[in-house]
Design an enzyme around this catalytic site. Structure first.
Site, PDB file in Angstrom:
ATOM      1  N   ASP A 255       0.933  -1.482   0.294  1.00  0.00           N
ATOM      2  CA  ASP A 255       0.083   0.346  -0.460  1.00  0.00           C
ATOM      3  C   ASP A 255       0.561   1.026  -0.093  1.00  0.00           C
ATOM      4  OD1 ASP A 255       0.815   0.306   2.921  1.00  0.00           O
ATOM      5  OD2 ASP A 255      -1.438   1.065   3.230  1.00  0.00           O
TER       6      ASP A 255
ATOM      7  N   GLU B 246       4.450 -11.179   4.564  1.00  0.00           N
ATOM      8  CA  GLU B 246       2.528 -11.197   4.545  1.00  0.00           C
ATOM      9  C   GLU B 246       3.418 -11.507   2.567  1.00  0.00           C
ATOM     10  OE1 GLU B 246       0.774  -7.960   4.096  1.00  0.00           O
ATOM     11  OE2 GLU B 246       0.936  -7.806   6.391  1.00  0.00           O
TER      12      GLU B 246
ATOM     13  N   TYR C 258      -4.641  -7.604  12.647  1.00  0.00           N
ATOM     14  CA  TYR C 258      -5.453  -6.683  12.436  1.00  0.00           C
ATOM     15  C   TYR C 258      -7.321  -7.271  13.156  1.00  0.00           C
ATOM     16  CZ  TYR C 258      -1.832  -3.853  10.127  1.00  0.00           C
ATOM     17  OH  TYR C 258      -0.923  -3.258   9.944  1.00  0.00           O
TER      18      TYR C 258
ATOM     19  N   GLU D 250       2.750  -6.530  13.290  1.00  0.00           N
ATOM     20  CA  GLU D 250       1.981  -5.438  12.654  1.00  0.00           C
ATOM     21  C   GLU D 250       0.587  -5.504  14.203  1.00  0.00           C
ATOM     22  OE1 GLU D 250       0.864  -4.675   8.961  1.00  0.00           O
ATOM     23  OE2 GLU D 250       2.890  -5.002   8.355  1.00  0.00           O
TER      24      GLU D 250
HETATM   25  C1  E9O Z   1       1.600  -4.069   5.671  1.00  0.00           C
HETATM   26  C2  E9O Z   1       1.001  -3.493   5.235  1.00  0.00           C
HETATM   27  O1  E9O Z   1       2.345  -2.427   4.597  1.00  0.00           O
HETATM   28  N1  E9O Z   1      -0.202  -5.078   6.340  1.00  0.00           N
HETATM   29  C3  E9O Z   1      -1.142  -4.992   6.098  1.00  0.00           C
HETATM   30  C4  E9O Z   1      -1.183  -3.181   6.173  1.00  0.00           C
HETATM   31  C5  E9O Z   1      -1.497  -2.288   5.997  1.00  0.00           C
HETATM   32  O2  E9O Z   1      -2.334  -0.847   6.832  1.00  0.00           O
HETATM   33  C6  E9O Z   1       0.210  -1.983   4.968  1.00  0.00           C
HETATM   34  O3  E9O Z   1       0.077  -1.367   5.222  1.00  0.00           O
HETATM   35  O4  E9O Z   1      -3.322  -2.170   5.234  1.00  0.00           O
HETATM   36  C7  E9O Z   1      -2.196  -5.013   6.701  1.00  0.00           C
HETATM   37  C8  E9O Z   1      -2.348  -6.546   6.368  1.00  0.00           C
HETATM   38  C9  E9O Z   1      -3.812  -7.009   6.498  1.00  0.00           C
HETATM   39  C10 E9O Z   1      -4.111  -7.636   5.991  1.00  0.00           C
HETATM   40  C11 E9O Z   1      -5.398  -8.251   7.446  1.00  0.00           C
HETATM   41  C12 E9O Z   1      -6.072  -9.101   5.748  1.00  0.00           C
HETATM   42  C13 E9O Z   1      -7.918  -9.480   6.568  1.00  0.00           C
HETATM   43  C14 E9O Z   1      -8.865  -9.400   6.092  1.00  0.00           C
HETATM   44  C15 E9O Z   1      -9.850  -9.462   7.025  1.00  0.00           C
END
Ligand code: E9O
Length: 606
Positions: free
Chosen positions: A179, A420, A473, A509
């Site tokens: 992102d 990831e 998350y 994270e």
């Molecule tokens: C990588 C990071 O560079 N992880 C992402 C971060 C974000 O804020 C990004 O900035 O989006 C989070 C990935 C989370 C994936 C979980 C998806 C769950 C879907 C239900």
């Protein structure tokens, strides 16, 4: 290839070429123009209009031109400089070094090609002794291409929109597997430096501890192209931080014992964190002499099936995933920003960060060494979604370059090979085995890890890692708005994950987008109140997991707000920062500060 970072000594000189260079982009529809018209054979301004462009900096945010901000393709840079006459008289070897240039670089000096490099986050260099001119001006041209494909690390994809009724002719967009904004440009310093013709090519240092004695195992590599009648010898002296000589040895490969050594400790554990010795390496051969100063921190890193040990003492990671990102300069090295970020890390009581999602500038690594901040050094392999042999070759190459650059930093305690990846794909298994084997072959002194995010049940990469990092998350990407799920889900997933892997595990994270200044109670997503409660719920779960003994750290996403690609769930960037992009604290910073300072007090020695 290169191995030692360019440093001055009484023998080596350095000339920094940073400044405002000339710049132009190519016509989107005719990407080869610069090469066809040989723009490198003369000053760039003679090929048509140029604009001023700072180096180091990303080019994206310094102009008012949207085409430049969103540009994908070949961009051209040029600068002019003189070489001091003394460099000729002394018959020096002259090297041209780039701290990094994103992404493919093609470098010409005085109209002659000198080096290509692929990869936007690591240094490269070329011996230009025979290309430089002495009594006249030299001109240096760099063609840079930021296109990311299926077979670059990180991956991206260029999507052409060929429908002339709906899109302007030649319209295309670059999609990426991450992102953050794909900033491009000459991001780090460009340096000319000298060495003698027989020179110290590399120094490898591995340290051990025996009681109060620090053991420095060193190997000095001398360039192989030297004439065979010269057999160079090495003399190595160790100086402490008071510049007192504490030990010395001969030979290019040896072991030095430092009695009553001061060890390199992370911040928050020891009153004098980040203690560094200096190895003065002197090379003598024929009538040639080279001197290089290499800093060394004496420390050990070990992993058991449930703990992470630094100098034999359990270490708990408290800190951040970061980015090299700021207003105007994008990903360009910015010294005030670097110092500010370390001050904020210390203010908040953190002890570590991960170089998400690419190796950071050497200036940052040097500060981490000096200030005792622990670093998980991550490769640019973010978001891999395919695992073929072409990509594997590139992944191994980037690991080689990263370890070559960072191997001697005491702050680096672990290599993170990826973030990831789609690690449930069947091909991921052999792929990560190869990547980890390669990494360990290059450096057996540090554990290897990766930040995983897929379901642990089907993950195929974790079994090759020494430490498991997971990004989660709960209460954000899943069940947004419901902080009450965080405690149970966090405990459940980490407990089960540990049962599967039987390795130390940490959260790499967790975070919630937060627009500074937005408040609402009861907390609502995007408010400062939500971020605060979101953290507090996590911390309850982390304390529970810490008691179980296998949970070794918490890295929040992210240190500061950062720029992203344009998409509808990003309002001018990713707002998961604990600090704003301008480095001011959000409310959650106080919660974190309270926690980190409290936990640090519990872990001080004796
Ligand atoms: C990588 C990071 O560079 N992880 C992402 C971060 C974000 O804020 C990004 O900035 O989006 C989070 C990935 C989370 C994936 C979980 C998806 C769950 C879907 C239900």
């Amino acid at each position: 290839t290169r191995s030692l970072s360019p440093k001055e000594s009484e023998i080596r000189e350095k000339k920094i070429l940073d400044g405002i260079w000339d710049f132009k982009i190519c016509n989107i529809r005719n990407q080869d123009t610069g090469f066809q018209e040989k723009w490198f054979t003369k000053a760039l301004r003679k090929t048509g209009d140029v604009i001023p462009m700072p180096v180091p900096s990303s080019f994206n945010d310094v102009t008012q031109n949207k085409t430049i901000r969103d540009y994908v393709g070949w961009a051209w840079y040029e600068t002019q400089f003189f070489i001091p006459t003394s460099w000729n008289a002394d018959k020096q070897r002259i090297v041209l070094y780039f701290g990094s240039a994103h992404y493919h670089a093609c470098v010409f000096l005085n109209g002659i090609w000198v080096v290509n490099h692929t990869g936007g986050h690591l240094p490269f260099q070329a011996d230009v002794t025979n290309n430089v001119k002495f009594s006249v001006k030299n001109w240096l041209t760099v063609a840079l291409n930021n296109t990311l494909t299926h077979h670059t690390i990180p991956q991206g994809k260029v999507i052409y929109k060929d429908n002339p009724e709906e899109y302007p002719e030649g319209f295309y967009v670059q999609s990426v597997n991450f992102d953050f904004f794909n900033y491009a440009g000459i991001h780090r310093s460009v340096i000319l430096y000298t060495t003698p013709t027989v020179y110290i090519d590399d120094i490898i240092v591995v340290t051990k501890i025996n009681g109060t004695t620090g053991i420095i195992n060193y190997t000095v590599a001398v360039n192989s192209a030297q004439p065979s009648y010269i057999s160079p010898s090495c003399y190595v002296e160790v100086f402490d931080m008071d510049d007192d000589l504490v030990a010395q040895e001969k030979k290019c490969q040896n072991v030095i014992n430092v009695r009553n050594a001061k060890f390199w400790w992370p911040i928050g554990i020891h009153p004098q964190p980040g203690y560094l010795y200096t190895l003065k390496v002197t090379l003598l051969g024929g009538n040639i002499k080279d001197v290089y100063y290499q800093t060394v921190g004496i420390r050990t890193v070990e992993v058991t099936d449930r703990t992470f040990l630094i100098n034999g003492k359990p270490f708990y990671f408290m800190g951040f995933g970061k980015h090299e990102d700021s207003n105007i300069r994008g990903r360009g090295v910015d010294l005030p920003l670097i110092v500010k970020d370390f001050n904020l890390i210390k203010w908040i009581g953190a002890n570590s960060f991960r170089t998400s999602h690419y190796p950071y500038a050497e200036e940052i690594m040097d500060q981490a060494d000096k200030q005792g901040i622990v670093v998980i050094d991550e490769s640019p392999a973010v978001g891999l979604d395919a695992f073929d042999s072409v990509l594997l070759t590139k992944h191994l190459q980037v690991m080689t370059e990263m370890i070559q650059r960072d191997k001697n930093h005491p702050s680096v305690v672990m290599w993170s090979v990826a973030n990831e990846p789609k690690s449930s794909e069947p091909e991921a298994k052999n792929y990560f085995k190869r990547v980890v084997d390669h990494t360990k072959k290059l450096d057996s002194s540090r554990p290897v890890t990766a930040a995983l995010s897929g379901p642990y049940e089907t993950d195929l990469a974790g079994k090759f890692m020494d430490v498991i990092m997971q990004n989660h998350y709960f209460g954000w990407y899943s069940d947004p708005g419901y902080t009450q799920v965080i405690y149970k889900q966090t405990i459940s997933v980490f407990t089960k994950s540990y049962e599967k892997y039987k390795k130390p595990i940490m959260i790499s994270e967790y975070g919630a987008d937060t627009v500074v200044g937005l408040h609402m109670d009861p907390a609502f997503i995007f408010t400062e109140d939500y971020q605060t409660e979101y953290l507090m719920e996590h911390h309850k779960a982390f304390d529970f997991l810490r008691d179980k003994g296998f949970f070794i750290g918490e890295l929040i996403w992210n240190f500061a707000d950062f720029m992203t690609i344009q998409k509808i769930n990003r309002v001018v960037g990713n707002k998961k920062g604990i600090f704003t992009r301008e480095r001011q604290p959000k409310a959650a910073a106080k919660v974190l500060r309270c926690r980190y300072l409290h936990l640090a007090n519990q872990s001080t020695l004796d």
